[in-house]
Design an enzyme around this catalytic site. Structure first.
Site, mmCIF file in Angstrom:
data_model
loop_
_atom_site.group_PDB
_atom_site.id
_atom_site.type_symbol
_atom_site.label_atom_id
_atom_site.label_comp_id
_atom_site.label_asym_id
_atom_site.label_seq_id
_atom_site.Cartn_x
_atom_site.Cartn_y
_atom_site.Cartn_z
ATOM 1 N N ASN A 1 0.811 -1.211 0.000
ATOM 2 C CA ASN A 1 0.000 0.000 0.000
ATOM 3 C C ASN A 1 0.846 1.263 0.000
ATOM 4 O OD1 ASN A 1 -2.238 -1.578 -0.008
ATOM 5 N ND2 ASN A 1 -3.026 -0.933 1.972
ATOM 6 N N MET A 2 0.349 2.294 -0.617
ATOM 7 C CA MET A 2 1.108 3.531 -0.800
ATOM 8 C C MET A 2 1.621 4.113 0.513
ATOM 9 S SD MET A 2 -0.010 6.941 -2.936
ATOM 10 C CE MET A 2 -0.093 6.019 -4.461
ATOM 11 N N LYS A 3 0.815 4.044 1.587
ATOM 12 C CA LYS A 3 1.220 4.648 2.863
ATOM 13 C C LYS A 3 2.357 3.899 3.523
ATOM 14 C CE LYS A 3 -2.324 2.176 5.515
ATOM 15 N NZ LYS A 3 -3.515 2.313 6.381
ATOM 16 N N GLY A 4 2.512 2.608 3.229
ATOM 17 C CA GLY A 4 3.653 1.854 3.723
ATOM 18 C C GLY A 4 3.604 1.548 5.211
ATOM 19 N N TYR A 5 4.789 1.591 5.834
ATOM 20 C CA TYR A 5 4.938 1.137 7.219
ATOM 21 C C TYR A 5 6.086 1.888 7.871
ATOM 22 C CZ TYR A 5 6.183 -2.185 10.995
ATOM 23 O OH TYR A 5 6.499 -2.769 12.202
#
Length: 252
Positions: free
Chosen positions: A125-129
């Site tokens: 996902n674009m937001k990542g971690y």
């Protein structure tokens, strides 16, 4: 040479450890003693049962303190090379542009009946971690997040249809070895379709290690705390090396 390392409790290399487990017996003082004897049979010493209680009918839970006489030579323990290529998102994109010359197509899914998408979402996902952006945000990656409960057959079919370069297979549930079974099934299907050598194959999950991944026929395995950039860098470098060795034409 590093000396053998033991667990640390009160003083260096005292071997102190805490362990917990469940026994399928009703709790009483005899159950505490059974738990203590079990730990002794494991080779532990100075065993103390510090907590024992009923958790359900016919089941008891125990917490023990003990010491181990054993140590490990850490010089003979090798880490997985999967995280050796540390790069930022910008560096990965630049590497792909120079060494691959087109977008890398990545498909990720929780395979089998696993419905837990936290791990695969963190990577794709674009937001990542932890402030590390996911592969959807990379300019030189095309990421397909197929979600949860994806049959291995469907993932292989998608790989063929989309000319996928890399597969990320995720498994959170490990009960009765279901993760190993599903990971193995995916490898076997890819081999049967003649796709295994064409794709960079990565598995992930909280209990996945590089050693387990290699044993199952994967190129890499990523466990707890993995950042998207670590996976992206591994895929980019591995794919570029394969293309260079094979002399393959880069297809659009």
């Amino acid at each position: 040479m590093t000396q053998g390392v033991k667990p640390y409790g009160d003083t260096m290399n005292d071997g102190k450890m805490q362990l917990s487990f469940t026994l399928p017996i009703e709790w009483n003082e005899a159950a505490d003693e059974a738990a203590r004897q079990l730990a002794v049979n494991m080779g532990l010493v100075d065993v103390q049962v510090v907590e024992g209680r009923k958790i359900a009918t016919g089941f008891s839970f125990f917490v023990l303190y003990a010491s181990t006489p054993h140590s490990v030579d850490v010089d003979n323990v090798k880490a997985s090379p999967a995280r050796a290529h540390a790069m930022s998102m910008e560096e990965v994109d630049a590497f792909v542009a120079e060494n691959v010359g087109r977008k890398i197509r990545v498909a990720g899914a929780c395979i089998g009946t696993d419905a837990h998408t936290v791990g695969i979402d963190a990577i794709l996902n674009m937001k990542g971690y932890k402030g590390d952006y996911g592969l959807e945000r990379y300019h030189w990656f095309e990421a397909f997040n197929l979600g949860s409960q994806v049959a291995a057959e469907d993932l292989v079919r998608f790989t063929k249809e989309k000319d996928v370069d890399a597969i990320l297979a995720s498994q959170i549930v490990t009960q009765k070895g279901s993760d190993v079974k599903n990971f193995t099934e995916l490898v076997e299907l890819l081999e049967a379709e003649g796709l295994r050598d064409r794709v960079v194959l990565v598995c992930g999950g909280p209990r996945v290690t590089g050693l387990l991944a290699a044993e199952l026929g994967y190129d890499a395995g990523f466990g707890r705390g993995t950042l998207p950039s670590e996976v992206a860098a591994f895929i980019a470098v591995t794919l570029a090396e394969r293309l260079r060795r094979s002399g393959s034409q880069l297809f659009a």
